[in-house]
Design a protein around this motif. Structure first.
Motif, PDB file in Angstrom:
ATOM      1  N   UNK A  76      -4.766   1.901  -3.093  1.00 17.26           N
ATOM      2  CA  UNK A  76      -4.258   2.300  -1.783  1.00 17.26           C
ATOM      3  C   UNK A  76      -4.629   3.746  -1.464  1.00 17.26           C
ATOM      4  N   UNK A  77      -4.682   4.610  -2.475  1.00 23.74           N
ATOM      5  CA  UNK A  77      -5.057   6.008  -2.299  1.00 23.74           C
ATOM      6  C   UNK A  77      -6.517   6.133  -1.881  1.00 23.74           C
ATOM      7  N   UNK A  78      -7.370   5.285  -2.413  1.00 19.74           N
ATOM      8  CA  UNK A  78      -8.820   5.424  -2.261  1.00 19.74           C
ATOM      9  C   UNK A  78      -9.311   4.989  -0.882  1.00 19.74           C
ATOM     10  N   UNK A  79     -10.205   5.809  -0.325  1.00 22.48           N
ATOM     11  CA  UNK A  79     -10.948   5.412   0.871  1.00 22.48           C
ATOM     12  C   UNK A  79     -12.151   4.564   0.466  1.00 22.48           C
ATOM     13  N   UNK A  80     -12.727   4.883  -0.685  1.00 21.76           N
ATOM     14  CA  UNK A  80     -13.875   4.155  -1.233  1.00 21.76           C
ATOM     15  C   UNK A  80     -13.637   3.926  -2.713  1.00 21.76           C
ATOM     16  N   UNK A  81     -14.066   2.755  -3.199  1.00 21.30           N
ATOM     17  CA  UNK A  81     -14.026   2.430  -4.628  1.00 21.30           C
ATOM     18  C   UNK A  81     -15.460   2.276  -5.073  1.00 21.30           C
TER      19      UNK A  81
END
Length: 131
Positions: A76-81
């Protein structure tokens, strides 16, 4: 807005910790980077000593790193994985909501460079992985 990047490999014990440092250095204050592993086998363990040494030779300090297993909070924190290889990329989407799946992308790699984490695998010099 500063992008949040999550780098994922199998155990968060070799590749993704180094990638986290390299991407954070390259992105500077304009990017937040974290790393995680798909499995918790090395949870709270330091990075592999060979990778710590390889990173040190390239000017990175992995001594404070402790492995973390991927969590929904991280996703949820990540904009990109960013996945360290195709097998990692194939695993997380089952854990992701459909809108998060669209935000995953593999890290580019040169042919023959995919390397699974962990002991018991064919030994590949960590310096090659770090380049």
């Amino acid at each position: 807005m500063m992008p949040n990047l999550l780098v994922v490999c199998l155990g968060n014990y070799c590749r993704s910790p180094f990638a986290q440092l390299a991407l954070a250095r390259r992105g500077g204050p304009h990017m937040a980077v974290r790393s995680a592993g798909l499995i918790g086998k090395w949870q709270d363990q330091p990075a592999h000593s060979a990778m710590v040494n390889a990173a040190r030779r390239l000017g990175y300090d992995l001594t404070a790193h402790r492995a973390q297993q991927i969590s929904l909070d991280m996703l949820e924190w990540a904009d990109k994985v960013l996945a360290m290889d195709a097998s990692v990329l194939a695993t997380p989407p089952g854990r992701l909501r459909s809108e998060e799946r669209e935000q995953t992308a593999p890290l580019p790699r040169r042919p023959g460079r995919a390397r699974p984490d962990g002991p018991g695998r064919r030994r590949v010099p960590r310096m090659r992985c770090a380049h």
